[in-house]
Design a protein around this motif. Sequence first.
Motif, PDB file in Angstrom:
ATOM      1  N   GLY A  15       0.685  -1.189   0.118  1.00 37.02           N
ATOM      2  CA  GLY A  15       0.099   0.159  -0.026  1.00 37.02           C
ATOM      3  C   GLY A  15       1.004   1.293  -0.188  1.00 37.02           C
ATOM      4  N   VAL A  27      -5.711   0.444  -3.252  1.00 40.30           N
ATOM      5  CA  VAL A  27      -5.655   0.919  -1.773  1.00 40.30           C
ATOM      6  C   VAL A  27      -5.346   2.510  -1.826  1.00 40.30           C
ATOM      7  N   SER A  43      -2.860   4.300   3.565  1.00 42.59           N
ATOM      8  CA  SER A  43      -2.533   3.426   2.562  1.00 42.59           C
ATOM      9  C   SER A  43      -2.068   2.160   3.245  1.00 42.59           C
ATOM     10  N   GLY A  63      -4.677   0.327   5.287  1.00 39.60           N
ATOM     11  CA  GLY A  63      -5.713  -0.066   4.245  1.00 39.60           C
ATOM     12  C   GLY A  63      -5.061  -1.361   3.651  1.00 39.60           C
TER      13      GLY A  63
END
Length: 352
Positions: free
Chosen positions: A88, A280, A299, A302
């Motif tokens: 991410g 993401v 990010s 996530g």
Amino acid sequence: MTTVSGTVRSARGPVLIAGLSVGLLAVVLVAAGTGQVQISPAEVIGSVLHRLGLDVGPLPSVAHGESALWQVRFPRVVLAAIIGAALGCAGAVMQGIFGNPLAEPGVIGVSAGAAVGAALVIVTGLTAWGSWTVAAGAFVAGLITTFAVYLISRANGRTEVVTLVLTGVGVNAIGGALIGLLMFLADDSGVSAIAFWNLGSLAQANWTAVWITLPCLAIGLTFAFANSRKLDLLALGERSAQHLGVNVEKLRIQMIVMTALLGAAAVAFTGIISFVGLVVPHLIRMVAGPAHRVLLPASAIGGALLVIAADLAARTLVDYQEMPLGVLTAAVGGPAFFWLLRRTRTRAGGWG
């Protein structure tokens, strides 16, 4: 209106990070307790607290529940979180330095290049750096691939959408050919190991892999967050960033090295897991805006949440069998990539 919109988006940042953190904790508890040996979330929490020296909460009541948690489940869940966070963050940084929402380690071929390096180490049997040798091979190959993509996709001082995507197609094709050649040259154990890279899986997760990848993630996240303001200025354009004191080329090179480090951490023990770094950061940016002080940590969280949830699905959707994690993320991420590609083309008004 722009100021009001920016204020609203900036206010969403802390709420988004808090919500993602709660979701991550919830999916960790579910993933750690789900499997052939079922363990309740309360027992998972109780086991962790007892390991910390706190006599609070129930311990797993099923036979071998403790060993299942600490020898199988927790290493897998923690490694999934590390891999997801690395992918991410790497995706968010690559999109920032390339100035392109389609940049992602898997899409532009960086993951394939890193996997070739790891496969080469496996086939040749190198052990120069002990447990770090595979990660080192992935890092070097990922770094070379990232610089190659950067140089090929640049034209007239900018990175073009079509060139970037086509470069990724070419790099992935070359990476696939090299991996196929290495499989041809390898013995049976080498073929099995390289097939693992192509499919992507957390089946071989262990605490050794966790302790090797965790420092890579910590260094990458810390360095990326420390340069978040420079990444914001780079989004204004190279000339504007330079006028505001940013050494653009130095920043790009530093970030390329950092994304190679994160990419190596992601593929060294799990193989190729695609599209996490594409989907993401884009979703986070749609909710909270492009500011990297929010985008990077969100990010990472996530990505961790997504990979843990995908791995949970991969090992529970089919009874007594495990689906390849990389196949599952590609099945979900592929359509998202086409949607993003079309959205980018529509906004740009063509393939300029």
